[in-house]
Design an enzyme around this catalytic site. Structure first.
Site, mmCIF file in Angstrom:
data_model
loop_
_atom_site.group_PDB
_atom_site.id
_atom_site.type_symbol
_atom_site.label_atom_id
_atom_site.label_comp_id
_atom_site.label_asym_id
_atom_site.label_seq_id
_atom_site.Cartn_x
_atom_site.Cartn_y
_atom_site.Cartn_z
ATOM 1 C CE LYS A 117 -4.284 -1.645 2.111
ATOM 2 N NZ LYS A 117 -5.140 -1.560 3.303
ATOM 3 C CE LYS A 199 -8.879 -10.643 -3.867
ATOM 4 N NZ LYS A 199 -8.382 -10.244 -2.568
ATOM 5 C CE LYS A 202 -13.860 -3.256 -2.702
ATOM 6 N NZ LYS A 202 -14.381 -4.129 -1.694
#
Ligand code: TRP
Length: 334
Positions: A117, A199, A202
């Site tokens: 991140k 994967k 969204k």
């Protein structure tokens, strides 16, 4: 809520980072619904975790309510289970502070999700992002959870939770229950419909790559029909055929059929037939959930009452744990 003797306490939280996908549903939510019938369950919207990434206040609020409504739509009964928002119970932040002081900088620095991140959001590498797993440890330890259903990406956070809890117990005696990860029966990892090496996400810029739980039926059908497959045109399970394998996994999850049964069902038939069947199965699964979600989302009074009741029940447990922790650490309690 008193924990019943023979029931396990299951706890999981979800971040409200946008409308969940079919991947979230098949990989996590559906299992939660199953577990809620047999265990003492605590499910939460991790809105405190959400502010590690900046967003507009109105946006955070909307996403949090939507995710909460989605949990209710899944059939997690707020009467029988605890379904709440993390920010409604101040003990999460209090315990996280204490646990910060029982976590080594070095061990927190090893968290791979933080490193990922930090690399992806180089403009906002805040300390909250760094201590994120410690807040997650607080979420889990406050409620004496026995089992925590998490995906692979959260496995390391659960391990650090156990390490922190064991360290704390080592110093102060049996304060925290040591939680175990819960691994679902079928490790349903749903992949992107467009790039089946990745994967399903969204946040994929290509909306055809994922099915959102709020997609209307005709959109679901279109997305499945345009899913990437291969030129072999046979419904057969193989490591190399990632696109078809992904559709087979989705179909298996929605219908309960095994891969062998699916291969037999579509032997000698092309991808057209197969995709139509997958689309039908997904619609059958998602469509009732979507209507329930839309119904609940309009019923603000019900959402508010459930969230308030959930927070009250959660807080009763959290307060007890926190009091014990403060006493053990040595805060003067008068
Ligand atoms: N970090 C988790 C995720 O992104 C969400 C989460 C927060 C969580 N607190 C938790 C999951 C406690 C399980 C238990 O998916």
């Amino acid at each position: 809520m008193e924990q019943t003797e023979n029931k396990k306490r299951v706890l999981s939280f979800v971040q409200a980072s946008g409308t969940p996908t079919l991947g979230n549903y098949l990989g996590a939510f559906r299992n939660w619904r199953g577990m809620a019938a047999e265990n003492d369950c605590i499910f939460g919207v991790a809105d405190l975790h959400a502010i590690t990434v900046r967003s507009a206040p109105a946006d955070l609020r909307r996403r949090s309510v939507e995710m909460y409504a989605m949990l209710l739509a899944l059939g997690l009964d707020p009467e029988k289970n605890i379904v709440f928002l993390q920010s409604h119970v101040p003990e999460h932040a209090s315990l996280a502070w204490v646990l910060n002081c029982y976590t080594q900088f070095g061990e927190a620095s090893r968290m791979t999700q933080f490193k990922d991140k930090a690399a992806r959001h180089a403009d906002n590498v805040n300390v909250g992002l760094f201590t994120y797993p410690i807040l997650m440890a607080a979420d889990i330890l406050l409620y004496n959870a026995d089992m925590v259903p998490v995906g692979d990406d959260q496995r390391q956070h659960l391990e650090i939770t156990r390490d922190i809890a064991e360290r704390f117990n080592g110093i102060y005696g049996d304060v925290f229950r040591i939680p175990a990860p819960y691994i679902g029966k079928k490790g349903a990892k749903i992949l992107s419909l467009q790039e089946p090496e990745k994967k399903m996400s969204k946040s994929d810029p290509n909306v055809k790559a994922f099915i959102s739980l709020t997609d209307p039926d005709d959109v679901i059908v279109k997305k499945i029909k345009s899913a990437v497959t291969d030129s072999e045109a046979s419904v057969r399970w193989s490591e190399e055929k990632k696109g078809v394998g992904n559709l087979m996994t989705i179909y298996a999850c929605c219908t309960g059929k095994s891969f062998e049964e699916i291969e037999a069902e579509f032997a000698g038939r092309g991808y057209g037939d197969f995709k139509a069947a997958v689309a039908e199965a997904v619609v059958a699964e998602i469509s009732p959930l979507r209507s329930e979600y839309e119904r609940i989302l309009k019923d603000r009074a019900y959402i508010e009452a459930s969230a308030r009741a959930g927070a009250e029940k959660a807080e009763a447990i959290a307060r007890r744990t926190m009091r014990k922790v403060m006493k053990k650490v040595g805060f003067y309690q008068g």
